[in-house]
Structure formats: C-alpha cells, structure tokens
Design an enzyme around this catalytic site. Structure first.
Site, short mmCIF file in Angstrom:
data_model
loop_
_atom_site.label_atom_id
_atom_site.label_comp_id
_atom_site.label_asym_id
_atom_site.label_seq_id
_atom_site.Cartn_x
_atom_site.Cartn_y
_atom_site.Cartn_z
N ARG A 32 0.83 -1.22 0.00
CA ARG A 32 0.00 0.00 0.00
C ARG A 32 0.86 1.26 0.00
NH1 ARG A 32 -5.33 -1.99 3.60
NH2 ARG A 32 -6.10 -3.20 1.82
N TYR B 294 -6.52 0.18 -7.05
CA TYR B 294 -5.95 -1.14 -6.69
C TYR B 294 -5.24 -1.14 -5.33
CZ TYR B 294 -1.56 0.06 -9.38
OH TYR B 294 -0.42 0.60 -9.91
N GLU B 295 -4.91 -2.33 -4.89
CA GLU B 295 -4.28 -2.53 -3.57
C GLU B 295 -5.18 -2.00 -2.45
OE1 GLU B 295 -1.53 -4.43 -3.79
OE2 GLU B 295 -1.90 -4.63 -1.64
N GLY B 296 -6.50 -2.24 -2.61
CA GLY B 296 -7.48 -1.70 -1.66
C GLY B 296 -7.91 -0.32 -2.11
N GLN C 36 -9.31 2.03 2.22
CA GLN C 36 -8.25 2.63 3.05
C GLN C 36 -8.86 3.48 4.16
OE1 GLN C 36 -5.12 1.68 2.47
NE2 GLN C 36 -5.77 0.61 0.62
#
Lengths: 596, 596
Positions: free
Chosen positions: A298, A439-441, A446
């Site tokens: 992240r 992406y990546e959450g 977040q």
C-alpha cells in the site's frame, strides 16, 4: 520529456524529516549510513533517468500484447529489465542472506519514487516481485526460500499476486479457486484469477505466482483461504526449468493507462486436473500472510501517486517556462510572457509542488517508521513505530493517490490544448495515475481501515497522542513561522474534533463508515501540513546556522512552500469537517430507485 | 451501457427553477409553451437514447481518421447524422426566417444536455455549426445569410471556428493568418490553424469555415483581426458546389478522448495564392463578432460537464445496484450486499447526483437569462438579464467542466478495477470530460473573466445585488428547510467577504487574478447551493399542495439532495476562502528556477 530525479528534495527529507541517521540505532542498517545511501540514490537516479525514463512513452503507445497465448512486452522494456537485474536494483531492501542489499525500507521507498516516475508501468513487475519476496521471506519454509528467493531477489524470476476473482475484489473472502491436496504433499490448483499484474510476460523465463485458494472443507470467508506457490514452469531441485505448469493467460485487459504493464486474466488448471502448487506455511492462513506485505504494498502504491505527480509536475513546469501567451501584469509591453508568469499558472505549479513535497515526506516518514518497527533494538520503540506505520499507511495510499489524480489533472490543464494531445505525454500521466486510487485496496477501503482498525489502537490513545504531537509542532515553531503554526494548530483542532466525533459513534459502524472518506482526506491534508511545517523549521534552522549560499534559494523555497500550503491548501480541512460529522442517514435519505 | 434521458429532472427545473412559463412574456416564444416544449424534449429523448447513444463506444474505439487527405468519421456517425438532419434537430433554436424552430435557448440547452450525454464527440460538429450560425445571423449581410444559413441551420452544411494558431491560443490577439483583399471584393486567406473541431469530415458535402485573419496594415493585437467565411468547396449563386477551395487538412490529432471528433490542423492557401474568403461585416471587428457567440459556446461547453457527468452517473448507479461485494452493516448474514448499500459508495453517488442537479439548474437558469436578455419586451429586463447571463456564463463553463472531471472520476472509482478497463465504457467518460476545462477559454480564463469583467458591472452593484438575492432565498426558506437556509446564508456570507476582498484590491490586477480560480469555485459552489435550495422549496410546496403520489419519492429526493449538498458539499467554500484572500506574493515567493 526528460525526467530529472529530485535528489535534493529527497535528501532534504532524509536529513531532516525522516532522518536516515536515526536508523543507525538499528544494527541491521549499520552499512546504510547517509553517505552510502546518497551514493546509492545518485546511482539510482542515473539508472532511472537514462535507462528507464526513455521507455515510458514507448511503453504506453506499444503496450503489452497477448500473442499466441504469450504476453509480449514493449521492446524497450526487455533492454531496461536486463539492466535492472544486472545492476541489482531489485535486491535493494531484501535480506542479505538471499542476496539482498539489506537496505532500509526508507531507501527502497526513495528508490521506488525515482523508478516509478521513470516508468510506472515498468515498475509494477518489480513491485509485485518485491511483495512476493516479502511474503515468502516471512512465511515459506527454508527449502522453498533457498530455492526461490535468491532468483526472485535479483529479479531473475518475477512474482505475482493472485487474489482477485470476478466475485472477489475488495471482498477477498469470496475467493473460490480450489486447491486439492495430493499424496506427494503438493496441491492441484483450479480456478480463474483476474487483474493479475504481470501475470505473464517475456522479461524472464520463470514466473512465481502466489495464489489464494481454498482447500476442500476450508471454512467460508477469509478464514478458509490458503496461499500457494504456483510456478509457470515446473523445475527440479537445483532450479532448472522443466515442463510448463498448467497456468495460462486467458486475456490481457485493454486499460485506460499503464499500457506497458500486462494485466492478465489467468487460468489455473483449466487444461488438466490442476496446476501444481505448493502450500506456503499452514492451511487457512493465507489472508494473514497477505497482510505481511500489505502495508509495504500500500505504501508502494501511495508512492505511485507521488511519482506520477512529480513527473507531471516537471513536465508542466518546463512547459510553463517555455510557452508564451498573453502578457502578465508586469510583463514587457508588446511581448508575450511565459505562462509561468501568470498568477493562475503559478497557483497550479505551487499546488503541485506543495502537495508533492508533503506526499514525499509522508511516504518517507511512513517508511522510516516501518524500518524502526522491524529493526530497532528496543521493543517499546518497535511497537510504537509499528502503530505509527500502520496509522500512516492508509494515508500514504489514499491521500497520495487521490492527489496523483488531482495533480496530473493540473499538469494537463497547464498544457492547455496541447495537454489533451497524446504525443505531448502529459495525458499519459493522467491516465496512468487513475488506477492507483483503485488497486491494492480502493481508497474507500483505506478510509475504512483508518477509521475501523487504526483509530481504535490503544483505545484511541495512540491517535490522540499523534494529534498531540502535531499540535506540539504547531506551537513550537520559531517566531518567524508562527503564521504557519497557527494554521496548523487550527487544522489539528478540526481533525481532533472530527476524531472525537468518530470515537463517540464507534458503536455504530454505519456512522463511522459514512464519514470515513472525508475524514481520511482531512487527516492526510493535516499530516501534510505538519510535515511541511517541520520542513520549514528545518530549513530555517539551516539558514540560521549559515547554509551554503548555493542552498539558500532551495531552503527559502521550502519555507515559502510550507507557507503556501498552510495558507491555501490546509484550510480545506474546515470545509471537509461537516461531511465527517453529518449523520449517515443523510447518505441514505434518497432511496435506491431514485438514484441513477 | 444504455442512456436514459433524465426528463423528469429537466422538467422539474423548467417548471420551478428556470421557468419556461416566464418566457411567455416574450412574443418570439409564443409557440414554445410548456406542453410543446415537453413534447419536443420527449421526442429528443427518444432520438438521443435510440439513435445517438449507441454510437458512443464505437465512436471512441474507431475514432475519426485521416485517410488520403480526408477525414473519415466512425461508420455509425454517418447514419446518426443523417437522422439528425432529417429530423431537424439542428434547427431547434435558430431563427424561423432561415428555417429554424425559433425555440428558446432554454430548450436548446435542455436538448444539448441529452445530445451530449448520448455522444459528446458526435455533438461537437453540431455545436460548432450552431455557433457559426449565431455569428452569421448577427453579422453577415443578407446575401451571405440567404446563401449559407438555410443549409447550415438544418446541418446540411456544417460550420467550424478557426481561431487558434500555434502561438495564439488563449492569446487570440497573436493570430498571424493573412487575408489579402482582391479586386473582386473577396480575400485570399493564407495561414495555418490548429485544434479545429470537425475541420474536415465526411458527414456533409460542404463545410463553412469561419476564419480569423489579418488584412495588410491591420493594427496589432485583437483590434486588427477580421472574420472570414471560407467554404471547403466554392459554389455558385444557388449553392451548387463547384471546385475545391484551397483548404486542406494537415493532420488529425491523437487525443486522450472525444476520439470520434476530428480535431484538425488546417492549412489555408498553402497550395495557391490563398484560399478564397469572404469578409464578414467590417474589417478588424472579428474579435467582437466572436464575442457574439462566445457566451452561448461557453454555456454549451459547460453543458458538456453536466452531460458527461450525468451519463457516467447513470452507469455508476446501475453498476452499484448490480455489483455485490462485502456485507453492509445491515446486510443479510452470509450474503454479499450490492455495493450501493455501502456508505462510501452511496456518498459518491449522492455527490454526483447533487452536483449534477445543481449544474443542470445553473445551465438552464443561464439559458433562461439569455432568452430574456434577447427577447423580453422590456429594455430594463433585457439589460438586467443580460448582465445575469454574463455573470453566470463563466460559472456554467468553469464550475461545470471541473465537476465533469471530478464526477467522472468518482464514476470510475465506483466501478473499482472494472472502471479502468476500456470495455466497461466509464473510462471513456473520464477521458472525454477532460477537454472541457481546457477549450472555449480555459477555466483559468473563465475565472479571470468573472473577476475582471463581470464583477465590475454597475461598479460592483450588480454582483452585490445577486448575492443579496441568494441571501434572501436563504432566509425565506420554509421552516422545515431552515437548516439548508443556514448553510446557504453562511456560504453567501463567505462569498460576499471574498467579493469585498476582490473589490478592495481591484486596482491591483495581480491580486485579483491570484485569487480568481478559488473565487470562481466558491461562487459556483454557492450558486449551486442556492439553486438546490430553491428546488427543495419548490418540491416542498408541491408536496404541500398534494402532489401525485407517484411523484412523492421524486420530490422527497429533491429535498434530501439539497440537504446533502448544503451540509456536505457547500461548506467547501469555507476552505477556499483563505486562498482567495492570500496575497499574490505568496504565489510568486518561490522563484522560477526553484520550480520544476
């Protein structure tokens, strides 16, 4: 458009805001003194400027393509990747025992900034490989580590992360890929995965897929997910590649940006009774293993927001100095002024510069905390720094990537009509930047992570302590910067009030979730102001101590940038406050059938 | 992705916020009663939904291409354009004497919303033609009008605007194209123009270029620019086309979006002693003629922000209702919830809905003022409404197009990873929307126009009167909406303070220019709140009067949307205030060599 690594700005942060010197307390980093690190970054700058940056436009226009079942990457990528492996850039922060450089995450993040500015699409393969190495270092058994890691650390083999399936995106617990245990201790993997970055490519012979799947009778949801190693090619004990495993590329997505990076739909075991996979660690622990590398991944995506913004900023500033239109109020009569002389263009450039310096400081402070959390000799320090890194990570990710979009948009705007023409190159940054909030959450995820997982640390005392630390900075700034201090104190007050509101409503998740996104923005905006205030104080101290005259303008600019941010960008927190505290019912007052 | 024209929302505005009924006072619009207009819009909705909307994706992926010196538009465009001409949609608001429908701009703008949502790239040819017709109606002599206008009003011939040259973008005064007078009264035009929308295409046989150029010995700057008619084909007195004029397409740009719309580099007179051109009106008056259509063109671009946001919103809402991920706090155990049930997704949709309704109201109120300014029998009313239209135009343009970018970005975000895949279609909206803040005067130019041209009307009294009117709305809302009124009053107060600051600094243009962009955003944001407050009041009055139960949910949604806007979006004005009042020196405190 040339890219120039902003080494002076990075060094300033490493000297004053996220001090590399403080890592000297960690025995593991004894070799990473300031001088060595600066040398490494200078070398990295040359590599990124000369080898990687020139591949960026090509990579976009050529793109990665699926041909006869294999992914072909842009021609320039192959040459650059060979040099990446040969120079050992992949090894930077990995463990020395597997051939890594053992450098702090702080250095790795500084490198990532340069590397991603040079070519974001290119950088994604190495980024994913780094994530895989981290997970495998933490959770693979020794035999697996000896076999895989030395080759992955160098980048000779790459790694991928196979989480997402059509029904399982943000909701990873819905993964349905199956893993059948075999008599020989291996597994047979069957299922389809989507959005697999560098799922296939022609940069290396071997690709190691980390795949989330369920064993028979595994519990439902996230508690029944295991993690498997699935190589593209089977191989023998010394790593010699044998026949193809049953892993195929179904398609490569046509994306808005990062065209050079192949985003693949991957099929496992579709043409057989399953692809051969090896269990990592214990069954059903896959999700917790993924969390090992989640923070770093992240933060790495947060850096993308910074990097793309920096590259777009450099291009916009260069254009604004060269392009002449109209006459600024103090311009010479009968002559067109460079557009950088127009107040509105200057506002856009200052907005970019201020946010970029704040993002850079945030990402490096986040990395600094990560290093101390893992390597400091004192348990208490490690624990406090772990919490700090955990708190900052969703901010680094969400705030920086939202800004990546906003600032590349400003860079397009500065270019006027030329900004909309693909050949100018700035449109690419705008398109590339748009994936990072997703992406990546997603950034919504977040914000939820911040509110529902991080705020409760120590019953809320941790975040309150952090706010108090920012308030301390505000009141302890030297007199000449007291105006910045006042703005910062006001912002921290608002953030404190918003935090109290969330604590008061913690029992009702809908209320906390409803305000999460504006709260995360307030938080990022305030932390940015805090870090720039600290930069200004450091710059002033240096000037007071008699800085090199060559540095004078640079130090003055640090103070002026912090002041611009405090006066003109930080007050946004006031405007966001009501959205945090409004009742959740307001979001749901319009019925679903009245939407759309 | 289907498009559904939001007729109910448009009718609501035409009934209550920009009342079509008030135009009854204008004799010219006697035929444009509410019933007729609603009928026209229903027909337009069918045309846009069924004929135009299906061409949008094709147009993007195929694009307009240059082949053998001619522009080939996407195949689907030709069929749709034939129907556009046949049905007479081009004629809507043009003068009856040239075959137009004589409808109010209010109706034309409502049509434009639907048409642009259906396919922005397609709509640009007609948009430019409409602008040309307006200029020619006002400034051509009767012979020219009789020859050109009947064919241009229908769209049988199209029109273009040729202003920009490489060195003359925002700075139109730097135009260098030459026009040599000939003995027969015509001119020979020589020069190159860039960014010419639909500069060439295969939708019609003839194209009429309006070209800005300088006659020999013309004064420098904007006072020496004349406007010429330059047809693609020469023709005889009855309009029969003859040989090609010396007008050629040099290239077609590769743009980030609106791929279906050919953006051309045009060469005039490159292969001869000049393209044949006909002077419009008097020499050196070209810039003032351009201003005739500038307001309408800018409003038309503002509508693009609205239109693209609306289409992206419809797509995002449909996706959010269908896509299931995670479980919302009150979702059923063991089942994934539709993501529209998640607070953060709902926040994004509500943000889109609220801004879209505010933009729609703004654009239609702006059009309403334009109609009264031109057609009301009372000179005083005409004059006041002209000033109102002038004041609102830069807001319609800049605020709506900035929001077009922000809201299409939210639509991408709601789609998660799918949003980044081109086949999903939402990425196209995001790419298409990005041009609108740039062309037809960048949004920075709009902000300057607002501050330096519009605020000084009546020595500032006009804008102050407008602010007072908004403040009146705030205090006269019914009790049940008083919370909205308080938020609105607070915003108007901030805007008033910001306006006073600009007046106090009017003598120093740099100060006024420095704050122009955040001021314009504050202004747009406040006007949006004012218009939604009026909508809420109208909805409440209707409910009190006993609305049709079928309308109940729609009316309640109007109130809930206004409340969401007032509570959560309007407070942004607080956060912008300090950027308006900060000294200009803060923007220039960092030297040029420290930027980039």
């Amino acid at each position: 458009m040339d890219y120039k690594a902003p080494l002076r700005d990075i060094s300033f942060v490493l000297d004053h805001v996220a001090p590399i010197a403080e890592l000297a307390a960690c025995e593991d980093f004894a070799h990473a003194d300031r001088e060595t690190v600066v040398g490494v970054l200078e070398e990295a700058a040359r590599f990124c400027e000369e080898v990687v940056a020139p591949t960026n436009r090509d990579g976009d226009s050529e793109g990665s393509q699926l041909r006869d079942g294999r992914v072909v990457t842009p021609a320039s990528f192959k040459r650059a990747y060979e040099q990446y492996v040969a120079a050992g850039w992949g090894t930077l922060s990995h463990p020395v025992e597997f051939g890594g450089g053992g450098f702090p995450t702080l250095v790795a993040v500084a490198f990532k900034e340069l590397f991603t500015s040079a070519n974001m699409a290119f950088s994604l393969g190495p980024l994913l490989t780094t994530g895989a190495v981290e997970l495998m270092t933490a959770h693979c058994d020794e035999e697996q580590q000896q076999l895989f890691l030395p080759r992955m650390v160098t980048g000779e083999w790459t790694g991928t992360m196979n989480l997402t399936e059509p029904q399982a995106g943000s909701d990873v617990g819905a993964v349905a890929t199956r893993a059948e245990p075999q008599a020989d201790g291996t597994y047979r993997i069957k299922g389809q995965k989507i959005f697999i970055t560098y799922g296939d490519h022609d940069l290396t012979d071997q690709i190691i897929h980390l795949v989330l799947a369920r064993t028979p009778d595994a519990p439902v949801g996230t508690k029944g997910i295991s993690c498997f190693l699935v190589p593209k090619f089977l191989f023998d004990a010394d790593g010699t590649l044998g026949e193809r495993n049953d892993v195929t590329v179904v398609s490569v997505e046509h994306k808005m940006g990062i065209h050079g990076s192949p985003t693949c739909v991957m099929a496992f075991g579709e043409e057989s009774d399953g692809a051969v996979g090896y269990l990592i660690g214990e069954p059903n622990r896959g999700m917790s293993y993924m969390f090992t590398m989640m923070n770093d991944a992240r933060l790495g995506v947060g850096v993308q927001g910074l990097s793309i913004a920096e590259r777009a900023y450099q291009q916009a500033a260069a254009y604004a100095k060269e392009r002449r239109q109209g006459r600024a109020p103090d311009g010479r009569k009968g002559e067109q002024s460079a557009i950088i002389e127009h107040a509105d263009v200057r506002r856009m450039l200052m907005t970019m510069k201020a946010y970029i310096e704040a993002m850079r400081a945030l990402c490096l402070v986040n990395a600094h905390a990560t290093d101390l959390a893992h390597h400091h000799p004192d348990t208490m320090v490690r624990e406090e720094q772990r919490k700090l890194a955990d708190l900052l990570t969703p901010l680094s990710k969400a705030w920086s990537t939202d800004l990546g979009v906003e600032l590349t948009s400003l860079a397009v705007q500065i270019h006027g009509g030329m900004g909309y023409i693909e050949e100018t190159g700035v449109a690419q940054h705008y398109r590339d930047a748009r994936i990072a909030p997703i992406y990546e959450g997603t950034n919504g995820i977040q914000a939820l992570d911040l509110v529902s997982r991080k705020l409760p640390y120590d019953g809320g005392a941790f975040v309150k302590g952090f706010l108090a630390q920012m308030a301390d900075t505000a009141t302890s700034l030297p007199h000449e910067l007291s105006d910045i201090g006042e703005r910062l104190a006001a912002a921290v007050n608002f953030l404190d009030e918003a935090t109290n509101h969330l604590f008061a409503n913690a029992a009702n998740p809908v209320e906390a979730f409803a305000g999460a996104t504006p709260y995360a923005r307030m938080f990022g905006q305030t932390v940015g102001g805090w870090l720039l205030a600290r930069s200004a104080a450091a710059a002033r101290a240096q000037m007071a101590a008699g800085a090199d005259p060559a540095d004078q303008a640079h130090l003055e600019a640090k103070i002026a940038t912090a002041r611009f941010y405090a006066d003109q960008l930080l007050p946004m927190v006031m405007g966001l406050m009501p959205a945090v505290t409004a009742p959740a019912s307001e979001l749901f007052a319009v019925g679903i059938d009245q939407l759309g």
